[in-house]
Design a protein around this motif. Structure first.
Motif, PDB file in Angstrom:
ATOM      1  N   UNK A  61     -39.702  32.863 -13.695  1.00 17.52           N
ATOM      2  CA  UNK A  61     -39.220  33.434 -12.437  1.00 17.52           C
ATOM      3  C   UNK A  61     -39.457  34.941 -12.411  1.00 17.52           C
ATOM      4  N   UNK A  62     -40.687  35.378 -12.075  1.00 18.06           N
ATOM      5  CA  UNK A  62     -40.957  36.818 -12.072  1.00 18.06           C
ATOM      6  C   UNK A  62     -40.556  37.543 -10.798  1.00 18.06           C
ATOM      7  N   UNK A  63     -40.588  36.838  -9.642  1.00 13.57           N
ATOM      8  CA  UNK A  63     -40.402  37.517  -8.361  1.00 13.57           C
ATOM      9  C   UNK A  63     -39.475  36.723  -7.436  1.00 13.57           C
ATOM     10  N   UNK A  64     -38.328  36.273  -7.957  1.00 14.69           N
ATOM     11  CA  UNK A  64     -37.424  35.406  -7.196  1.00 14.69           C
ATOM     12  C   UNK A  64     -38.192  34.194  -6.672  1.00 14.69           C
ATOM     13  N   UNK A  65     -39.127  33.719  -7.489  1.00 14.30           N
ATOM     14  CA  UNK A  65     -39.898  32.520  -7.201  1.00 14.30           C
ATOM     15  C   UNK A  65     -39.794  31.593  -8.400  1.00 14.30           C
ATOM     16  N   UNK A  66     -40.562  30.523  -8.434  1.00 13.55           N
ATOM     17  CA  UNK A  66     -40.377  29.548  -9.493  1.00 13.55           C
ATOM     18  C   UNK A  66     -41.701  29.009 -10.008  1.00 13.55           C
ATOM     19  N   UNK A  67     -41.768  28.840 -11.327  1.00  9.43           N
ATOM     20  CA  UNK A  67     -42.939  28.249 -11.981  1.00  9.43           C
ATOM     21  C   UNK A  67     -42.711  26.769 -12.277  1.00  9.43           C
ATOM     22  N   UNK A  68     -41.650  26.200 -11.730  1.00  7.47           N
ATOM     23  CA  UNK A  68     -41.350  24.777 -11.851  1.00  7.47           C
ATOM     24  C   UNK A  68     -40.802  24.323 -10.499  1.00  7.47           C
ATOM     25  N   UNK A  69     -40.816  23.025 -10.169  1.00  9.44           N
ATOM     26  CA  UNK A  69     -40.279  22.575  -8.887  1.00  9.44           C
ATOM     27  C   UNK A  69     -38.781  22.841  -8.792  1.00  9.44           C
ATOM     28  N   UNK A  70     -38.383  23.699  -7.862  1.00  9.65           N
ATOM     29  CA  UNK A  70     -37.015  24.166  -7.737  1.00  9.65           C
ATOM     30  C   UNK A  70     -36.500  23.938  -6.324  1.00  9.65           C
ATOM     31  N   UNK A  71     -35.219  23.642  -6.212  1.00  9.63           N
ATOM     32  CA  UNK A  71     -34.597  23.550  -4.892  1.00  9.63           C
ATOM     33  C   UNK A  71     -34.040  24.897  -4.444  1.00  9.63           C
TER      34      UNK A  71
END
Length: 421
Positions: A97-107
């Motif tokens: 999670x580098x930028x309030x995003x996700x490298x895995x499927x997230x809800x």
């Protein structure tokens, strides 16, 4: 209506990943909190860690601007992890999670462009689940690495679906999300912001049999009072007495406590650590990270990993001086000291901020070996971490970086043998 259908489809896709296992957690998905509590983490008394950043892994995740085919990704990430193992590392800090995003499927957070090619694009499979499974098969410890406050840029967030909190706050022009020079940052003065970050950690801990949670140095991005002007003024109106600096430190303390509780709530044998910048005064006075409390009081961290990215001849912050400064602030015997180092300056052959020591990296090729020897002199060092994989190996070419090879050739034999405990 088409937009709403698109957002609904994205949310359903993510839910199918998480509920049905369509993303292929590869046997690492945790169906209940009881299962997570029974997991015995892989962690080492002598931690030898390496950061696997978004920049290291982007060429492994992507091909032709979209997510690389699954079988090809599996082959390439297996090579990366075998190289990590062969270099003598036993732990990986994997950016998720580098930028309030996700490298895995997230809800909770949108899929990252570093993995899917762009914001608003869904995962075709779960790469982090694959990394966890393959790393564990090599007896590598896996710590999920998050940046707590840094978010996407102004242009990127326009592509983020409205189902996510960060986009909703952006649409509302809420100061829960603050623009600092084109980059958005979460404002931890709000309890709902802290909750999102903590819930995001809980999501990772619940979904994967990881061995720890790792947080790095992107705390407050500015000393300007504009960042949290509204929340601080409201705090004072409601009888608050803290200075702005202490107000910010208290917000971060609440966040860190919440993350620690989340980790231990899932499994008290998991580790939670933080990697602040190396300059202690900058960390406390400009990033507002109360590392003195974190390293002396219970309930904050299991390890501190300062990024001591300085050479031995640095005029202002020589390596030996800085690592001792960090050791001296640890008053809680349960807090482990991990020393962070970088090959970045060996690659650049320059350190423009080192004053009279600027040319050290040009004149020597055994600096990190000698820095590693300095860590042996510490009383309570429990390991080291190196930034980052791409400085050891060119990720796609799978060959040693020629710019750092002399330095790594000197470093690696000692890294393989060294013990602190």
């Amino acid at each position: 209506m088409k937009i709403m259908k698109k957002f609904s489809a994205a949310l359903i896709f993510v839910l199918l990943f998480l509920i049905c296992g369509c993303g292929g957690h590869n046997g690492n998905s945790l169906s209940t909190s009881e299962a997570s509590k029974k997991y015995v983490p892989i962690n080492f008394d002598n931690m030898k860690a390496i950061w696997l950043s978004q920049f290291d892994l982007k060429p492994i995740y992507l091909e032709g601007g979209k997510q690389r085919p699954k079988s090809d990704f599996e082959a390439k990430i297996t090579t990366v992890l075998k190289n990590v193992k062969d270099l003598g590392f036993n732990t990986i800090f994997v950016q998720v999670r580098p930028y309030a995003d996700s490298f895995y499927p997230s809800t909770l957070y949108p899929a990252s462009s570093y993995v899917t090619g762009d914001y608003g694009v869904n995962f075709s499979y779960d790469p982090f689940g694959i990394i966890v499974a393959k790393a564990h098969s090599l007896n590598l410890s896996v710590h999920a690495w998050i940046n707590p406050m840094r978010a996407v840029g102004e242009e990127e967030i326009k592509k983020v679906p409205n189902v996510y909190k960060i986009k909703q706050w952006y649409n509302e022009k809420s100061d829960r999300l603050v623009n600092v020079e084109g980059r958005l940052y979460l404002n931890p003065a709000y309890s709902e912001v802290r909750k999102l970050i903590i819930d995001g950690a809980n999501e990772i801990l619940r979904l994967y049999k990881i061995d720890g949670l790792h947080m790095d140095d992107y705390f407050y991005p500015t000393v300007s009072s504009d960042f949290d002007k509204i929340t601080y003024e409201n705090y004072l109106k409601n009888g608050g007495k803290l200075s702005l600096a202490d107000f910010r430190r208290e917000n971060l303390n609440l966040l860190v406590k919440g993350l620690f509780s989340a980790v231990k709530g899932q499994n008290d044998r998991l580790l939670f650590g933080i990697s602040p910048a190396g300059n202690l005064q900058t960390v406390f006075n400009e990033h507002y990270a109360d590392v003195y409390s974190w390293c002396s009081k219970a309930g904050y961290i299991d390890y501190i990993c300062p990024q001591v990215y300085f050479g031995l001849k640095h005029e202002f912050n020589p390596f030996s001086k800085v690592i001792n400064q960090w050791q001296n602030i640890i008053k809680n015997e349960k807090v482990r000291l991990i020393i962070g180092m970088t090959l970045g300056k060996a690659k650049a052959k320059d350190d423009p901020y080192a004053g009279s020591g600027r040319n050290e990296w040009k004149e020597s090729s055994d600096i990190l070996k000698r820095c590693l020897q300095e860590t042996e002199k510490l009383n309570n060092c429990a390991g080291v971490s190196f930034f980052s994989y791409q400085y050891f190996y060119l990720p796609l070419e799978n060959t040693p970086d020629p710019d750092t090879k002399a330095e790594t050739d000197n470093l690696i034999p000692l890294l393989k043998e060294i013990k602190w405990k």
